[in-house]
Structures are given as structure tokens and as C-alpha cells.
Design a protein around this motif. Structure first.
Motif, short mmCIF file in Angstrom:
data_model
loop_
_atom_site.label_atom_id
_atom_site.label_comp_id
_atom_site.label_asym_id
_atom_site.label_seq_id
_atom_site.Cartn_x
_atom_site.Cartn_y
_atom_site.Cartn_z
N ASP A 114 30.68 -25.86 -11.10
CA ASP A 114 30.21 -25.61 -12.46
C ASP A 114 29.18 -24.48 -12.47
O ASP A 114 29.18 -23.61 -13.35
N ALA A 115 28.29 -24.47 -11.45
CA ALA A 115 27.28 -23.42 -11.35
C ALA A 115 27.93 -22.05 -11.21
O ALA A 115 27.53 -21.08 -11.88
N VAL A 116 28.95 -21.96 -10.36
CA VAL A 116 29.64 -20.69 -10.16
C VAL A 116 30.35 -20.26 -11.43
O VAL A 116 30.30 -19.08 -11.82
N ARG A 175 32.37 -29.04 -20.58
CA ARG A 175 31.32 -29.96 -20.15
C ARG A 175 30.12 -29.87 -21.07
O ARG A 175 29.83 -28.79 -21.60
N PRO A 176 29.37 -30.96 -21.25
CA PRO A 176 28.17 -30.92 -22.08
C PRO A 176 27.10 -30.07 -21.43
O PRO A 176 27.00 -29.97 -20.21
N HIS A 221 30.96 -16.72 -15.94
CA HIS A 221 31.57 -16.68 -17.27
C HIS A 221 30.61 -17.01 -18.41
O HIS A 221 30.97 -16.88 -19.58
N GLY A 222 29.40 -17.46 -18.06
CA GLY A 222 28.42 -17.75 -19.09
C GLY A 222 28.67 -19.01 -19.89
O GLY A 222 28.08 -19.21 -20.95
N GLU A 223 29.53 -19.87 -19.38
CA GLU A 223 29.84 -21.12 -20.09
C GLU A 223 30.17 -22.20 -19.08
O GLU A 223 30.52 -21.90 -17.94
N PRO A 224 30.09 -23.48 -19.48
CA PRO A 224 30.36 -24.58 -18.55
C PRO A 224 31.81 -24.58 -18.07
O PRO A 224 32.71 -24.08 -18.75
N LEU A 225 32.01 -25.14 -16.89
CA LEU A 225 33.36 -25.31 -16.36
C LEU A 225 34.09 -26.37 -17.17
O LEU A 225 33.55 -27.46 -17.40
#
Length: 277
Positions: A256-258, A275-276, A263-267
């Protein structure tokens, strides 16, 4: 996207021409001063940053600082030249004291590997701990592994997983490289150095010195209390605004961090939902 490694020189194959003199110990303490590596008595010298910031000695700056500017300039030129062609990159920060096999070390390895597999170079401070782990992951992912070392009183040199390494004398030159050649930061748990890099990045984004620069903190348990302090104290006292907290994203999953830093948004979740925050 990998960088070829050169073979490590064999200290025994030094062409001593049959001399009976004993070879020097490979464990001799060493200090790096920019491109220089100094050992034994030569290593007994002060740090360049220390000399630059030390104002003792009346009028001393007149004789030394103008020339020191050229050395500082050379560090920028060397860094710009070495990093100009590395392509997209992410800087990964974390403690030098993180031990191999621990949760945060393995997180850093995972981050480095996933960034490399995405075709993104990994830039670290080149030291041990989480920096070593991220460089290791980059090599395992067949990517570009970069280490930006710094002259310190008790340095250990660049870790063995760095393929492209640069040693700096001055913190500010080194820190410029972290930001200039990265499209975002992933920050693992760390101490004063990690906090310094984190908050400087936040200030640069807040003041719009850099744009489109995701900053992702990895490790909710570690970073959560700091986020609460910023919200409950700094925001409550009017020292920062509530929207300044939007400068950082807090996650527990390396994947998720990567995804967020790239991409500037959650995985998305396995079901396709986001994801929240």
C-alpha cells in the motif's frame, strides 16, 4: 534497470613484489570525507560540516569559507552528474539501528523490492538498518540501488547493497539530492535523522517548493502517537493547520505504501474497493 557491480578488489593482489612487510589490517578504522577514504592516523580529522559551522577564530572565515564554497559546489556537481540519469526514484528513510530480521527491517526490504519491480530506483542514506534493507530489496528486485552517504563521527560506510554510492561532506548538499531526484518519500520508523528528513519534506510540500510529492509513513503503531500529537497539540494551538496533516499518509502495508507513493492514492482492496484513508 540494474546497475552492474564491479568486483571487489583483492587486498592480497597488490603487487608488492615479494616484500616481507605485513599487510595492513583490513579492519583499520576508516573515515570518508567526500570522495576520500582516510584510515588510521589520516582518519583523525574533524568533519567538514563541523568546520563550516564553527565560528571560532577571529577572521578565520575570510581565509577559508570562500574556498570552501568551491568544495560545496563540487558536491552538487558530483551528485547532479551521478543521479541525472537514474530515472524515476523514491527516497526511503528509516533508522540505521533497525536490526535484520525485525518487522521494520523486513518492511523496508519489501518496499525496496516492490519499488524496483515497478521500475523505480531506490534512494537511501546508504547506511545500515532500514537503509540497508531498502537497498537490499532494490537489488533483489533487479532495480537501481542508490546510497547517499554522509561524513559522521561514527560512520560505518555504505552498506554492501548499494550499487551507486556517493559520499557527501555536507548534509544540505546530500538532502538536496534526496528531494531533487525522488518523486516521493517512504518513511519507516527512525530517530532524529529520519524525523529531520520527514519534517523538511513536509515543509517543502507545505510551502510549495516541491509539488506532487507523496510522503508515506510506514508503521501505524510507531507513527500514530506523533500524528496524534500534531493534531492534538500543534493544530489545537494554531501552530499548523488541519490540512497540513494531509501532507502525509499513514499505512501498515508495504504494498500500500508503494502504491500510494507512486500513484498518490491507496492500493485497491482485493474486491476492487479503495482502502480507507
Amino acid at each position: 534497470m540494474s546497475i552492474s557491480q564491479h568486483p571487489v578488489p583483492n587486498p592480497d593482489a597488490n603487487g608488492r613484489g615479494g616484500s616481507n612487510a605485513a599487510l595492513p589490517s583490513a579492519a583499520a578504522p576508516a573515515k570518508h570525507k567526500g570522495p576520500l577514504e582516510l584510515r588510521r592516523k589520516q582518519a583523525d580529522t574533524g568533519m567538514s560540516d563541523q568546520h563550516l559551522l564553527d565560528t571560532s577564530g577571529a577572521g578565520q572565515f575570510i581565509h577559508t569559507d570562500p574556498w570552501r564554497v568551491l568544495r560545496i559546489q563540487s558536491e552538487f556537481v558530483e551528485g547532479f552528474g551521478a543521479l541525472a540519469d537514474i530515472g524515476p526514484a523514491v527516497s526511503v528513510f528509516g533508522s540505521a539501528r533497525t536490526k535484520p530480521g525485525t518487522e521494520f527491517y523486513e518492511m523496508a526490504v519489501d518496499v525496496g523490492r516492490k519499488l524496483a519491480e515497478a521500475g523505480v530506483a531506490v534512494i537511501t542514506g546508504g547506511g545500515p538498518g532500514s537503509m540497508e534493507a531498502a537497498n537490499k530489496g532494490a537489488v533483489e528486485g533487479n532495480g537501481v540501488s542508490v546510497g547517499l552517504g554522509i561524513e559522521l563521527p561514527f560512520e560505518q560506510g555504505l552498506n554492501p547493497w548499494v550499487d551507486l554510492g556517493i559520499n557527501f561532506r555536507y548534509f544540505f548538499a546530500r538532502k538536496t539530492m534526496f528531494v531533487k531526484y525522488a518523486q516521493g518519500f517512504v518513511v519507516l520508523p527512525g530517530g532524529l535523522g529520519t524525523l529531520d528528513e520527514l519534517f523538511e519534506a513536509m515543509v517543502l510540500v507545505q510551502t510549495r517548493k516541491v509539488t506532487s510529492f507523496p510522503i508515506v509513513l510506514l508503521g501505524v503503531r510507531f507513527w500514530g502517537p506523533m500524528i496524534e500529537w500534531i493534531r492534538d497539540t500543534l493544530v489545537a494551538e494554531g501552530m499548523v493547520s488541519e490540512k497540513d496533516l494531509d501532507l502525509i499518509q499513514l499505512v501498515d502495508d508495504p504494498a500500500d505504501a508503494v502504491h500510494r507513493v507512486l500513484h498518490g492514492e491507496p492500493l485497491p482492496t482485493p474486491t476492487g474497493e479503495q482502502r480507507p484513508e
